[in-house]
Design a protein around this motif. Structure first.
Motif, PDB file in Angstrom:
ATOM      1  N   THR A 202      19.850 -12.574 -14.309  1.00  0.00           N
ATOM      2  CA  THR A 202      18.522 -13.110 -14.610  1.00  0.00           C
ATOM      3  C   THR A 202      18.602 -14.628 -14.648  1.00  0.00           C
ATOM      4  O   THR A 202      19.596 -15.196 -15.117  1.00  0.00           O
ATOM      5  CB  THR A 202      17.962 -12.588 -15.948  1.00  0.00           C
ATOM      6  N   PHE A 244      17.004  -6.702 -11.077  1.00  0.00           N
ATOM      7  CA  PHE A 244      15.597  -6.608 -11.449  1.00  0.00           C
ATOM      8  C   PHE A 244      15.406  -5.595 -12.578  1.00  0.00           C
ATOM      9  O   PHE A 244      15.935  -4.493 -12.538  1.00  0.00           O
ATOM     10  CB  PHE A 244      14.742  -6.249 -10.238  1.00  0.00           C
ATOM     11  N   TYR A 249       9.780  -9.801 -13.357  1.00  0.00           N
ATOM     12  CA  TYR A 249      10.077  -9.845 -11.925  1.00  0.00           C
ATOM     13  C   TYR A 249       9.457 -11.064 -11.243  1.00  0.00           C
ATOM     14  O   TYR A 249      10.014 -11.582 -10.265  1.00  0.00           O
ATOM     15  CB  TYR A 249       9.627  -8.551 -11.243  1.00  0.00           C
ATOM     16  N   GLU A 252      11.786 -13.937 -11.833  1.00  0.00           N
ATOM     17  CA  GLU A 252      13.024 -13.780 -11.079  1.00  0.00           C
ATOM     18  C   GLU A 252      12.819 -14.092  -9.600  1.00  0.00           C
ATOM     19  O   GLU A 252      13.666 -14.743  -8.965  1.00  0.00           O
ATOM     20  CB  GLU A 252      13.570 -12.357 -11.238  1.00  0.00           C
ATOM     21  N   ARG A 278      18.178  -2.740  -8.954  1.00  0.00           N
ATOM     22  CA  ARG A 278      17.348  -2.535 -10.154  1.00  0.00           C
ATOM     23  C   ARG A 278      18.197  -1.931 -11.254  1.00  0.00           C
ATOM     24  O   ARG A 278      19.129  -1.174 -10.990  1.00  0.00           O
ATOM     25  CB  ARG A 278      16.179  -1.586  -9.854  1.00  0.00           C
ATOM     26  N   LEU A 294      11.398  -2.203 -13.132  1.00  0.00           N
ATOM     27  CA  LEU A 294      10.420  -2.399 -12.068  1.00  0.00           C
ATOM     28  C   LEU A 294       9.936  -1.077 -11.484  1.00  0.00           C
ATOM     29  O   LEU A 294      10.743  -0.260 -11.036  1.00  0.00           O
ATOM     30  CB  LEU A 294      11.081  -3.232 -10.964  1.00  0.00           C
TER      31      LEU A 294
END
Length: 471
Positions: A202, A244, A249, A252, A278, A294
Motif C-alpha cells: 500500500t 489491493f 483502491y 492505490e 487482491r 475489492l
C-alpha cells in the motif's frame, strides 16, 4: 512537495497530490466531455497521467464505461496481441522477520511450519516445474538475513539455471525478494535475473505503517525507494504492484501510476510489469479484517483503466483469482498469468503438504496443461518466451521497441515457437491438437514475409527435435 524527479518517496508519492487527484476525479468524472477527451487521448496509445486515470476510474456512466473496456481491449491487442505469457512462482523459504499483518509468513505466526529449501530440494522443485512445461519462474522468499541471506538467493539462482531435465531448462528467473541496497542489486543483475519485482503493498503511508509494525519492511521510505536503487544497480526491468484491499483502491491506483511516472521521469523507463493481486485468505489471515477488499466489478474496471494508462507495461494476475475472473481480466488488459502454481515452500514435489506452508489460497488450481488448453480455447497464444532478456532487450531498449510497435515482429514468432516446444514435449493429446491448429492460424498474423518464412522453418525443426530458437 510533489516532484516526480525526486529520489525521495514522500515527494514522488506525495500524499497531497494523491488527495488533490482524487478530489479532481470526484468533480470531473461526472463531466462526459472531460471523460470523452481522456478516452480520446487514451486511444492514441501514449498513456494517461495519474489524474486522468483517476477520473476514468471514478466515471459511472455505463456508455463511457463500456468504451473504457473496449479501448482497453484494443490497446492490449495492439501491443500484446493475443499472447499470454506463462510463469510459475518458486518459494524458497518462508522464514521472515517482518510483522506484516496480512501475510501468514509474519514473524509472530507460530502455526505455520517454517521451511527453507536446500539446493538439492531446489533442484528437485525445478525439475518438477520443467517436467510440467515451465520455462520462466518468479523466485520468492521471506526477508530473513540469517536464514535467507543474499548469498543463499544468488546460489539458488545459479542452481535453477544449472538444471537440465529432458533437454529443457528454466530460461529466466525473475526475483521477488525484499528491498535491498544498490550493491546487492548489482549482484542480482550479475546473476542473470530477469525482472526484479517488489510490491509496495500500500502507498498510503499511515496505512503502511499500521500494516508493517515491525521488521525492516516497516521503513516506508526504504521500501518505496527500492526500485530507484534497483535501477542504479543495473536492474533495468522492474515490476511494481500493490495488494489491493489493504487500502482504498482509488488512492492505490493514483499512487501506483505516480510511481510509474517517477521511474519514467528519473530513469527514462517505466515499470516492465505491474501486478494486481487482491487480498485473500491464508492460514491465520482473514479477509474480513480488511474492509477495503475489492469487489469483482471494481477490480475489472481498475485493470482496464491501468491498461489504458500504461499501455506498454506488462500486467500480471496470479492464481489468487478464479478461472472466471482471470478470463474477464485477460479480456481487458492482463498479459501474464501464473499457471499450475504452488504458493508453498516445496509445493511442487510435496503436494500433499502444500497447504501447510502456503502464503495464500490458490483459487485456480488447474495443472499447467489444463491452463494452456483453456487459453487455446479462448484464442490466446500461450507463450513461454524469454527471448528479450536473453537478447539484451531490457529497460529502455525494450520499451523503445514496444512503443514503436516493432516488438511484435519478435513476440508473435517467439510465442509460437515456444508454444510448439511445449506441445511437442509436454502437452496432452487434446492440447496438442488445439495448439497446432492455432499455430497454423496465427502464422498469418506475422506481417513480414521473411520472418514468417523463417518461423515456419523453425517450427518444422522443433518438430524434428531442435529447441530454443528466438528472434
Amino acid at each position: 512537495m510533489y516532484n516526480p524527479l525526486s529520489p525521495h518517496a514522500c515527494e514522488f508519492i506525495d500524499n497531497g497530490e494523491v488527495l488533490e487527484s482524487l478530489e479532481e476525479a470526484s468533480r470531473e468524472s461526472t463531466n462526459p466531455q472531460r471523460v470523452k477527451a481522456i478516452l480520446e487521448k487514451g486511444a492514441l496509445r501514449k498513456g494517461l497521467t495519474h489524474r486522468e486515470a483517476a477520473i476514468l476510474l471514478e466515471c459511472k456512466d455505463p456508455r463511457l464505461e463500456e468504451r473504457m473496456y473496449s479501448l482497453a481491449r484494443e490497446i492490449k491487442m495492439h501491443f500484446y496481441g493475443n499472447r499470454i505469457v506463462l510463469f510459475a512462482p518458486l518459494y524458497l523459504s518462508n522464514y521472515c522477520i517482518n510483522g506484516c499483518v496480512y501475510c501468514p509468513y509474519h514473524a509472530k505466526n507460530r502455526t505455520i511450519p517454517r521451511k527453507k529449501l536446500s539446493q538439492q530440494e531446489i533442484e528437485e522443485e525445478v525439475r518438477a516445474l520443467i517436467r510440467s512445461g515451465h520455462k520462466r519462474l518468479a523466485l520468492e522468499a521471506g526477508e530473513d538475513p540469517r536464514n535467507n541471506p543474499l548469498d543463499y538467493i544468488l546460489e539458488s539462482i545459479k542452481t535453477i539455471y544449472s538444471v537440465r531435465e529432458g533437454g529443457n531448462s528454466i530460461r529466466r528467473v525473475n526475483v521477488n525478494i525484499a528491498a535491498t541496497d544498490v550493491q546487492s542489486y548489482r549482484k542480482l543483475r550479475a546473476a542473470g535475473i530477469g525482472t526484479y519485482i517488489l510490491f509496495q503493498e500500500t502507498y498510503d503511508m499511515q496505512r503502511y505503517r499500521l500494516l508493517h509494525p515491525t521488521g525492516p519492511k516497516s521503513n516506508y521510505e526504504w521500501h518505496t525507494e527500492a526500485m530507484d536503487r534497483a535501477q542504479e544497480g543495473g536492474c533495468d526491468d522492474v515490476g511494481i504492484g500493490v495488494l489491493f484491499g489493504l487500502g482504498g483502491y482509488r488512492y492505490e491506483l493514483v499512487s501506483l501510476l505516480m510511481h510509474a511516472e517517477h521511474l519514467e521521469a528519473r530513469f527514462g523507463v517505466g515499470p516492465h510489469t505491474i501486478s494486481v493481486p487482491r487480498i485473500c485468505p491464508a492460514d491465520d489471515i482473514d479477509t474480513g479484517d480488511f474492509p477495503d477488499a475489492l469487489p469483482d466489478d471494481i477490480f475489472r474496471k481498475l485493470v482496464a483503466v491501468l491498461r489504458i494508462a500504461v499501455p506498454y507495461t506488462g500486467m500480471i494476475i496470479s492464481t489468487r483469482e478464479s478461472v472466471r475472473m482471470r478470463e474477464q481480466l485477460l479480456d481487458v488488459g492482463i498479459s501474464q498469468i501464473s499457471g499450475g502454481s504452488r504458493t508453498s515452500v516445496g509445493g511442487y514435489t510435496t503436494a500433499e503438504r502444500h497447504n501447510e506452508t502456503a502464503q495464500f489460497d490458490v483459487a485456480d488450481t488447474r495443472p499447467l496443461d489444463e491452463v494452456v488448453g483453456w487459453l487455446l480455447d479462448n484464442r490466446h497464444i500461450p507463450s513461454f518466451c524469454t527471448a528479450c532478456y536473453r537478447e539484451g532487450r531490457t529497460g529502455d531498449r525494450f520499451m523503445s521497441l514496444c512503443k514503436s510497435g516493432k516488438i511484435s515482429l519478435c513476440c508473435t514468432p517467439n510465442a509460437l515457437m515456444t508454444l510448439k516446444e511445449y506441445l511437442m514435449d509436454y502437452a496432452s493429446g487434446d492440447t496438442l491438437t488445439k495448439g497446432n491448429a492455432l499455430i497454423l492460424e496465427c502464422l498469418h498474423d506475422i506481417p513480414e514475409g521473411r520472418v514468417r518464412d523463417l518461423t515456419v522453418k523453425r517450427l518444422s525443426e522443433i518438430e524434428r527435435g531442435s529447441r530454443d530458437f528466438r528472434f
